[in-house]
Design a protein around this motif. Structure first.
Motif, mmCIF file in Angstrom:
data_model
loop_
_atom_site.group_PDB
_atom_site.id
_atom_site.type_symbol
_atom_site.label_atom_id
_atom_site.label_comp_id
_atom_site.label_asym_id
_atom_site.label_seq_id
_atom_site.Cartn_x
_atom_site.Cartn_y
_atom_site.Cartn_z
ATOM 1 N N LEU A 198 32.139 -2.641 7.639
ATOM 2 C CA LEU A 198 30.947 -3.102 6.914
ATOM 3 C C LEU A 198 30.772 -4.613 7.003
ATOM 4 O O LEU A 198 29.666 -5.121 6.795
ATOM 5 C CB LEU A 198 31.030 -2.673 5.449
ATOM 6 N N LEU A 199 31.842 -5.341 7.302
ATOM 7 C CA LEU A 199 31.730 -6.787 7.468
ATOM 8 C C LEU A 199 30.815 -7.153 8.622
ATOM 9 O O LEU A 199 30.255 -8.256 8.671
ATOM 10 C CB LEU A 199 33.114 -7.408 7.704
ATOM 11 N N ILE B 45 40.533 1.803 1.560
ATOM 12 C CA ILE B 45 39.441 0.860 1.305
ATOM 13 C C ILE B 45 39.308 -0.142 2.439
ATOM 14 O O ILE B 45 38.191 -0.507 2.837
ATOM 15 C CB ILE B 45 39.653 0.160 -0.048
ATOM 16 N N THR B 46 40.425 -0.598 2.985
ATOM 17 C CA THR B 46 40.363 -1.519 4.111
ATOM 18 C C THR B 46 39.688 -0.863 5.315
ATOM 19 O O THR B 46 38.847 -1.479 5.984
ATOM 20 C CB THR B 46 41.777 -1.990 4.496
ATOM 21 N N LEU C 118 28.712 -9.201 2.525
ATOM 22 C CA LEU C 118 29.320 -9.995 1.466
ATOM 23 C C LEU C 118 29.999 -9.108 0.426
ATOM 24 O O LEU C 118 31.100 -9.406 -0.048
ATOM 25 C CB LEU C 118 28.250 -10.859 0.805
ATOM 26 N N THR C 119 29.357 -8.005 0.064
ATOM 27 C CA THR C 119 29.962 -7.070 -0.895
ATOM 28 C C THR C 119 31.257 -6.488 -0.341
ATOM 29 O O THR C 119 32.259 -6.370 -1.051
ATOM 30 C CB THR C 119 28.980 -5.931 -1.235
ATOM 31 N N ALA C 120 31.244 -6.115 0.942
ATOM 32 C CA ALA C 120 32.458 -5.590 1.577
ATOM 33 C C ALA C 120 33.580 -6.621 1.548
ATOM 34 O O ALA C 120 34.746 -6.284 1.324
ATOM 35 C CB ALA C 120 32.157 -5.172 3.011
ATOM 36 N N VAL D 225 25.441 -10.261 -7.939
ATOM 37 C CA VAL D 225 25.247 -8.822 -7.701
ATOM 38 C C VAL D 225 26.333 -8.243 -6.814
ATOM 39 O O VAL D 225 27.000 -7.267 -7.194
ATOM 40 C CB VAL D 225 23.843 -8.548 -7.126
ATOM 41 N N PRO D 226 26.572 -8.801 -5.607
ATOM 42 C CA PRO D 226 27.671 -8.248 -4.800
ATOM 43 C C PRO D 226 29.040 -8.425 -5.442
ATOM 44 O O PRO D 226 29.919 -7.579 -5.290
ATOM 45 C CB PRO D 226 27.572 -9.014 -3.473
ATOM 46 N N PHE D 227 29.232 -9.523 -6.178
ATOM 47 C CA PHE D 227 30.514 -9.762 -6.849
ATOM 48 C C PHE D 227 30.798 -8.670 -7.870
ATOM 49 O O PHE D 227 31.871 -8.063 -7.880
ATOM 50 C CB PHE D 227 30.498 -11.138 -7.513
ATOM 51 N N LEU D 228 29.834 -8.428 -8.770
ATOM 52 C CA LEU D 228 30.034 -7.431 -9.816
ATOM 53 C C LEU D 228 30.111 -6.023 -9.244
ATOM 54 O O LEU D 228 30.926 -5.204 -9.697
ATOM 55 C CB LEU D 228 28.905 -7.528 -10.843
#
Length: 216
Positions: free
Chosen positions: A159-160, A152-153, A169-171, A88-91
């Protein structure tokens, strides 16, 4: 035969270029070193992944990787992974990164008054935001090129540290995808910085860009 057809195609494409502006030398083609960029992208992806895993472990501990479990039963060791928790976070990161990266290029292009075209180049495996058929100023392109990496960075690094594993994890995935995917932007920025001030670029299509350097 193929070489001669490609040469003819290049000549035809170059003939669609506008007249060279006064005070500028005749244009030459801007080319990307494809193999070197693929290697560079892989290196950036690996390095950023290692760094982000270390940071997540430092900030959140093993809890952030709760989808991964090691089970020891006597002399038997079993590794278990919840694919849903990682998929889920990967996609989500892959989709968001692709869309937002090109959108940020387009937003900065629009800020400087360019007409923007968005699209997909299947043969190149790439999405793009481009200002075809328009002279583009070097100084503006430097900002256009770096906008996704910087923007984006700046959003994802804080968010990390959010104490919700799926968010952190998504971030991290977004940062890896965006950093590795920015290799072409970084190369273009490096090349542009070496060109004289006042240089113009002109994109005929997604594969063919031309550089106009001031002649004085």
């Amino acid at each position: 035969m193929a070489e001669s057809e490609e040469t003819g195609s290049d000549i035809a494409r170059a003939s669609t270029l506008p007249p060279t502006p006064d005070g500028y030398a005749e244009p030459y083609e801007f080319r990307y070193p494809t193999v070197a960029l693929l290697v560079g992208s892989s290196v950036l992806g690996i390095v950023s992944s290692v760094a982000l895993v270390a940071l997540l472990m430092l900030v959140h501990g093993h809890e952030v990787f709760a989808f991964y479990e090691v089970i020891v039963d006597g002399e038997t060791t079993t590794f278990a992974m919840d694919l849903t928790a990682i998929a889920v976070p990967f996609l989500a990161a892959l989709i968001v990164t692709t869309a937002v990266h090109e959108l940020l290029h387009g937003v900065v292009f629009r800020f400087y008054g360019y007409d923007v075209a968005y699209g997909v180049a299947p043969a190149m495996g790439a999405f793009y935001a481009a200002a075809f058929g328009q002279f583009q100023r070097r100084a503006e392109l430097l900002r256009v090129g770096l906008a996704p990496l910087v923007g984006i960075t700046a959003v994802c690094v804080p968010l990390l540290f959010v104490p919700v594993p799926i968010v952190a994890l998504t971030a991290a995935f977004v940062l890896v995808f965006n950093t590795a995917g920015a290799i072409g932007d970084l190369y273009a920025t490096w090349r542009l910085r070496r060109l004289p001030e006042g240089t113009l670029l002109y994109d005929v299509d997604i594969r063919h860009s031309y550089v106009y350097e001031p002649s004085t």
